[in-house]
Write an enzyme that holds these catalytic residues in place. Structure first.
Site, mmCIF file in Angstrom:
data_model
loop_
_atom_site.group_PDB
_atom_site.id
_atom_site.type_symbol
_atom_site.label_atom_id
_atom_site.label_comp_id
_atom_site.label_asym_id
_atom_site.label_seq_id
_atom_site.Cartn_x
_atom_site.Cartn_y
_atom_site.Cartn_z
ATOM 1 C CG ASP A 64 -44.682 -16.426 -37.642
ATOM 2 O OD1 ASP A 64 -44.017 -15.836 -36.792
ATOM 3 O OD2 ASP A 64 -44.346 -16.500 -38.840
ATOM 4 C CG ASP A 90 -40.454 -28.300 -48.170
ATOM 5 O OD1 ASP A 90 -39.978 -27.746 -49.179
ATOM 6 O OD2 ASP A 90 -41.678 -28.534 -48.041
#
Length: 609
Positions: free
Chosen positions: A298, A442
C-alpha cells in the site's frame, strides 16, 4: 510445670535459650520471662522443628513491618502469617505434614473420580433418551435458578452472612484442588452466587439517598461495579468449557488439496522485515502449483516491486488507499482466484506446516468460513521489556489466544484476528470481501460470516511467530484502534440484535466488545477513594463490617475461580498492570465511538495489525 509438658528436645532447647540470654547480659528476671514466653509458645507450636527454626531465623524478612513494637503488632503478625500459610511462597519451606498431604490428595482424587463417573452416567442417559434428558435439564435449571435467586436475595444478619461466606470459601478451597471440568463449573457457581449477592446488597442497602454528593458518587461506583459484574458473568459463560480443537487430516492425495492465495499486506514497514515473511511463505509445505504468494504494497515502493520480481511472487500496488488494510486486501482479491485465502501480517512468519495443520477442517465442515490460529510473538512488548518480565509472565494476548478463543470455539464464535488465518474465498465473496465499515475489519468480517450461517474454527497451536510492538506509544495506539473498532461494531452491527447468530455467538461477541469499554469503569475504581477523601462522600453507605462481609468474599471467589480457570495464561497482578496503564488512553476514544461511531473512523488508522 510447663517444662513437664514439653518433650525432652523442647526442654533442652529452652534451657539453652535461657543460658544464651544470660550470657548476652540479660537479667535473671528478664531472661526467665522471655523463656516463659517461649515455653508458652511451645505448648502450641513445635518450635524445635526445622520449619519453625527457619521462620525464627528469617523473622526480619518475613515480618519486616515489625521493626519496632507497636500496639497493632498481634494483628499484623496474624495477617502476615495467614498470607504465608495460604500463599506459601517458594523460598519458605513450610509444608503440611505428610499424612495430611496424603489424605488431602486421596480425598480430592476420589471426589474427582466420583464426579467423572456421574458425568459419564449423565452423558450416557442423555444419549439414550435425549428428549427426557432435555426436560430433566430444563427442570433442574429451573429449580437451581429458583434456589439461587432465594440465596442471592435473602437478607442475612451479619453473623449469618459470616457463616455463609465461610462455608462457601471452604467449598471453593476444596473444589480448587479437585481435578476436572465439573469442579471448575461448581467454583463458577459459587463465585457467581457470592458476586450476585454482593451486587444485590449494593443496589438495595448501600446508597445514601439523602445526600446528593454521596448519591452521585455512589451511583457512579455502582455503575462501574455492575459493568465488572456483567463482564465476570459473560467471561464465565465464554470460557466455561474450552473446546481445544485438534487439527483435522487432509486427503491423502495432494491433487485434491485446494488452491491457496497467501496475502501479505504492507504499508510502511521495512523491507528487511517483509523479506522474512515472504521467504517463510514460499517454504510452506504445500504443492507449488496450488500456492500463490501475494505482496500487497500500500506504499507503492519500487524496492518492494523489485524484491517481489526477484522472489517470484505476485506484487499488487493499488492506485488509491481507502479503507487501509481492508481495502488493500479487497483490491487484491479481485485479481486472485484461489479456493482459500491465507492472510499474514508482514512480520508474522508461518511455519512450514501451517496450511497442512489448518486446511483439513474445511473438508470436515463444508460450512466452515474461517480458521484462526494464535498470534505468537518472539520479541518482548514494551511492558515485558521495561519490567524485565519477558518469558517470565504471560503477555497481554496470552489470555485471549490461550483461553478465550478456545472458549469462543465451543460456542462457534471464534473470530478472525487479522493474521495467521485461512478464509474460504467463496464465503468472502458472499459477504462482499473484508468488512470496511469499522477499523477492526477482522472481527467485523467474522461477524458477517457467522450471520450468514458460516462456522469458524480455532486451533490453539502457534503456527506463526511475529514481532511485538516496539514502543509504548505504538502499543497503546494499536490497542486504541482495537478498542475503537470493537465499539464501532457494537453500535453499527450489534451482535445482540439481527438475524443469523445463536445465543452463544451473541454473548461471546458482546463480551468481546464490552471488554474494550473498561477504560471509564477502571478509572472510577482508581479514583473512587478520592470522593471520600476530598468530598467526604460515602460512596458505600454501610457499616465497615458489612462491607467486609459482602465485598471481600466477592473479590476472593472471583480471584480464586479465575486463578483456577486462567491458569498460566494470565497472572492477576501483571494483568492489572497492563489494563490499568491502557485504561487512561482507551477511555476517551471508546466513549467517542460509543456515541458517534462514524466520527471515530474519520481519521485513517494505521495499516498494520
Amino acid at each position: 510445670m510447663l517444662a513437664r509438658l514439653l518433650t525432652p528436645t523442647a526442654s533442652l532447647w529452652c534451657s539453652q535459650r535461657y543460658q544464651g540470654l544470660r550470657r548476652q547480659g540479660g537479667s535473671r528476671l528478664g531472661s526467665a520471662g522471655l523463656t516463659l514466653v517461649w515455653l508458652l509458645a511451645w505448648t502450641l507450636f513445635p518450635l524445635e522443628r526445622h520449619g519453625w527454626q527457619w521462620v525464627l531465623s528469617h523473622a526480619e524478612g518475613l515480618y519486616p513491618h515489625l521493626a519496632r513494637p507497636r500496639v497493632g503488632d498481634p494483628l499484623r503478625i496474624l495477617l502476615q502469617s495467614l498470607w504465608i500459610i495460604v500463599r506459601r511462597p517458594r523460598p519458605i519451606p513450610l509444608r503440611w505434614p505428610a499424612s495430611w498431604q496424603r489424605a488431602w490428595q486421596w480425598g480430592t482424587q476420589a471426589l474427582g473420580r466420583f464426579l467423572i463417573r456421574q458425568e459419564e452416567k449423565g452423558l450416557a442417559a442423555a444419549r439414550a433418551t435425549p428428549r427426557e434428558a432435555r426436560w430433566k435439564s430444563v427442570l433442574l435449571c429451573a429449580v437451581a435458578g429458583t434456589l439461587s435467586l432465594l440465596c442471592i436475595t435473602q437478607p442475612f444478619t451479619l453473623e449469618a452472612q459470616l457463616v455463609f461466606v465461610i462455608m462457601l470459601m471452604g467449598m471453593a478451597f476444596i473444589l480448587r484442588a479437585v481435578p476436572g471440568r465439573y469442579p471448575m463449573l461448581m467454583m463458577m457457581v459459587l463465585s457467581l452466587t457470592v458476586s450476585c449477592r454482593y451486587i444485590w446488597w449494593r443496589y438495595t442497602s448501600t446508597l445514601d439517598w439523602f445526600d446528593p454528593v454521596s448519591l452521585t458518587c455512589g451511583l457512579l461506583l455502582l455503575a462501574a461495579e455492575t459493568y465488572a459484574w456483567i463482564v465476570l458473568l459473560l467471561g464465565y459463560w465464554q470460557t466455561a468449557w474450552p473446546l481445544n480443537r485438534p487439527p483435522a487430516p487432509l486427503p491423502a492425495d495432494p491433487a485434491q488439496w485446494p488452491s491457496v492465495d497467501l496475502m501479505i499486506p504492507t504499508y510502511n514497514e521495512d523491507l528487511a522485515i517483509v523479506k522474512g515473511t515472504v521467504y517463510a511463505a514460499l517454504a510452506l509445505d504445500w504443492p507449488a502449483d496450488k500456492l500463490t504468494v501475494w505482496l500487497l504494497d500500500d506504499g507503492d515502493r519500487a524496492s518492494f516491486r523489485a524484491f517481489a520480481e526477484e522472489a517470484g511472487i505476485r506484487y499488487v500496488a493499488r492506485p488509491t488507499h481507502e479503507h487501509a488494510k481492508a481495502g488493500n486486501i479487497n483490491y487484491a482479491l479481485r485479481q486472485a482466484s484461489g479456493d482459500l485465502v491465507a492472510i499474514f501480517d508482514c512480520d508474522h512468519l508461518p511455519t512450514r506446516s501451517f496450511l497442512q495443520m489448518t486446511v483439513g477442517w474445511f473438508y470436515r465442515d463444508p460450512r466452515l468460513g474461517v480458521v484462526q490460529t494464535p498470534h505468537h510473538f518472539f520479541s518482548a512488548d514494551p511492558f515485558e521489556h521495561n519490567l524485565q518480565r519477558f518469558r517470565k509472565m504471560p503477555n497481554e494476548g496470552a489470555l485471549f489466544y490461550g483461553l478465550v478463543q478456545d472458549g469462543n470455539d465451543m460456542w462457534d464464535a471464534s473470530f478472525f484476528c487479522g493474521s495467521c488465518a485461512v478464509i474460504k474465498r467463496s464465503a468472502l465473496d458472499e459477504i462482499g470481501g473484508i468488512a470496511v465499515e469499522t477499523v477492526t475489519e477482522d472481527a467485523h468480517t467474522s461477524l458477517r460470516l457467522h450471520r450468514l450461517g458460516y462456522t469458524s474454527a480455532y486451533i490453539r497451536i502457534p503456527l506463526a511467530a511475529g514481532l511485538a510492538t516496539e514502543s509504548l506509544s505504538a502499543h497503546i495506539g494499536q490497542r486504541i484502534r482495537w478498542a475503537r473498532g470493537m465499539v464501532q461494531i457494537l453500535r453499527l452491527d450489534n451482535p445482540l440484535f439481527g438475524k443469523g447468530l445463536n445465543l452463544g455467538q451473541r454473548l461471546c461477541y458482546f463480551n468481546a466488545m464490552l471488554h474494550f469499554l473498561s477504560g471509564i469503569p477502571r478509572l472510577i475504581f482508581l479514583t473512587a477513594p478520592l470522593a471520600f477523601l476530598i468530598l467526604h462522600a460515602y460512596i458505600i453507605y454501610a457499616p465497615a463490617a458489612a462491607i467486609a462481609l459482602y465485598m471481600l468474599p466477592h473479590i476472593f471467589h472471583s480471584a480464586l475461580t479465575n486463578s483456577r480457570l486462567q491458569g498460566k495464561v494470565r497472572h492477576s497482578f501483571w494483568g492489572e498492570v497492563y489494563e490499568t496503564v491502557l485504561a487512561w488512553y482507551i477511555a476517551r476514544p471508546t466513549t467517542v465511538a460509543l456515541f458517534a461511531p462514524t466520527r471515530a473512523s474519520s481519521t485513517s488508522p494505521p495499516r498494520g495489525a
